[in-house]
Design a protein around this motif. Structure first.
Motif, short mmCIF file in Angstrom:
data_model
loop_
_atom_site.label_atom_id
_atom_site.label_comp_id
_atom_site.label_asym_id
_atom_site.label_seq_id
_atom_site.Cartn_x
_atom_site.Cartn_y
_atom_site.Cartn_z
N ARG A 152 0.76 -1.26 0.05
CA ARG A 152 -0.08 0.13 0.07
C ARG A 152 0.94 1.28 -0.02
N LEU A 153 1.95 1.26 0.91
CA LEU A 153 2.89 2.40 0.84
C LEU A 153 3.42 2.70 -0.56
N LEU A 154 3.80 1.30 -1.16
CA LEU A 154 4.48 1.47 -2.58
C LEU A 154 3.44 2.00 -3.41
N ALA A 155 2.47 1.62 -3.45
CA ALA A 155 1.26 2.33 -4.31
C ALA A 155 1.12 3.77 -4.47
N ARG A 156 1.29 4.31 -2.94
CA ARG A 156 1.08 5.62 -2.80
C ARG A 156 2.42 6.30 -3.28
N PHE A 157 3.53 5.56 -3.32
CA PHE A 157 4.92 5.87 -3.69
C PHE A 157 4.87 6.25 -5.28
N ARG A 158 4.45 5.21 -5.91
CA ARG A 158 4.38 5.20 -7.35
C ARG A 158 3.38 6.26 -7.89
N GLN A 159 2.56 6.68 -7.28
CA GLN A 159 1.73 7.91 -7.71
C GLN A 159 2.44 9.25 -7.74
N GLU A 160 3.48 9.37 -7.01
CA GLU A 160 4.40 10.41 -6.95
C GLU A 160 5.81 10.11 -7.86
N HIS A 161 5.88 8.99 -8.16
CA HIS A 161 7.14 8.77 -8.86
C HIS A 161 6.66 7.53 -9.93
#
Length: 314
Positions: A110-119
């Motif tokens: 879930r944290l990675l999904a949020r990270f990929r929205q920014e990157h």
């Protein structure tokens, strides 16, 4: 040796990882004949067979086992070089490889999904290890950029940065008699069978230390290598267990598992983001490191609050 290519090394390592030409082809987005050809060319260049093939069964030869060590080193060095060049270009693109212990799989995606929205330019590869020991091995071989784990690896020269609290709790099936005891002493656990993780697990090491400190001789009914299997066994009434609170969200919401109020619990540990001190992090890895250090605590605190009664804002 001079005609060997990094492409051949990548194919060889992937076949060795899966012990299957077909699965390696799927992972590399190649056809099985293309994978077979690359391995044959590598074996021809070395004048040695790297795999034993008996029908569909594939295994490494002795030469293959030795060569795998060097192939991984070469690929890790090449990735370090690519990361160093990417740093100079200041690009947040490319491949980010994140290793994690199985307990972390309940929140890291879930944290990675949020990270990929920014990157969005970063391609992420997750490697979930069954336990801490396996993850340390991946780090040793340079197969992950960053690792998410509880107990930092003292056996490696690594940088570990804590980013969030990691509570561990004792759990029981609904209706268990110990639930009626209110705030039970740790000694009460000795009366009931315990379902535990394997000895290589960080969760098991933490439980053993807690019980030793409270001079409790546990009745270990069964060892299991999976949090999911343990949860199913607890729900079936086979015993109590000691688990990370971060693995229990769905079961607690559904009322299928209950938290036990045992003295000295929850047992608090920290989540850490870890990387080898000698490793030059790519811009993508640096960006994720900063992201999890900034976002991880708030995200997990929101998860823990309903069960631990933490006040808002903590």
């Amino acid at each position: 040796m001079k005609n060997i290519t990094f492409r051949q090394l990548r194919v060889f390592v992937e076949v060795a990882r899966h012990l299957s030409f077909v699965r390696a082809a799927e992972a590399l987005h190649l056809t099985p004949p293309a994978v077979t050809m690359q391995v044959k060319e590598l074996e021809s260049a070395l004048s040695l067979a790297l795999f034993d093939r008996q029908g569909r069964k594939v295994s490494l030869t002795t030469a293959g086992e030795y060569y795998l060590v060097y192939a991984k080193r070469l690929l890790a060095t090449l990735k370090d070089a690519d990361d160093a060049m990417a740093r100079l270009r200041k690009l947040e693109t490319g491949l980010l490889s994140v290793g994690l212990v199985s307990t972390a799989k309940y929140f890291v995606p879930r944290l990675l999904a949020r990270f990929r929205q920014e990157h969005p330019g970063v391609e992420v590869r997750l490697q979930v290890s069954a336990n801490r020991e396996q993850l340390v091995t991946l780090m040793t071989h340079g197969e992950v950029d960053l690792a998410i784990m509880g107990r930092p690896p003292r056996e490696l020269d690594a940088r570990a940065e804590p980013f969030a609290a990691h509570p561990h709790v004792f759990v029981a099936p609904p209706g268990h008699p110990l639930l009626r005891a209110g705030h039970a002493p740790a000694a009460a656990l000795a009366q009931y069978p315990l379902l535990v993780r394997e000895s290589a697990s960080g969760t098991r090491a933490l439980m053993d230390r807690f019980l030793a400190e409270h001079r409790v001789e546990p009745r270990i009914a069964m060892e299991m290598p999976s949090n999911e299997t343990i949860k199913q066994a607890v729900m079936a009434g086979m015993g109590l267990s000691f688990l990370s609170l971060h693995t229990l969200g769905l079961e607690l919401k559904a009322g299928e598992i209950e938290l036990l109020a045992v003295e000295g619990t929850p047992v608090m540990r920290m989540w850490n983001v870890v990387h080898l001190s000698s490793r030059v992090l790519s811009p993508a890895a640096e960006a994720f490191r900063y992201f999890i250090l900034e976002e991880g605590e708030a995200y997990l605190a929101a998860h823990d609050r309903p069960w631990l009664g933490a006040p808002p804002g903590t």
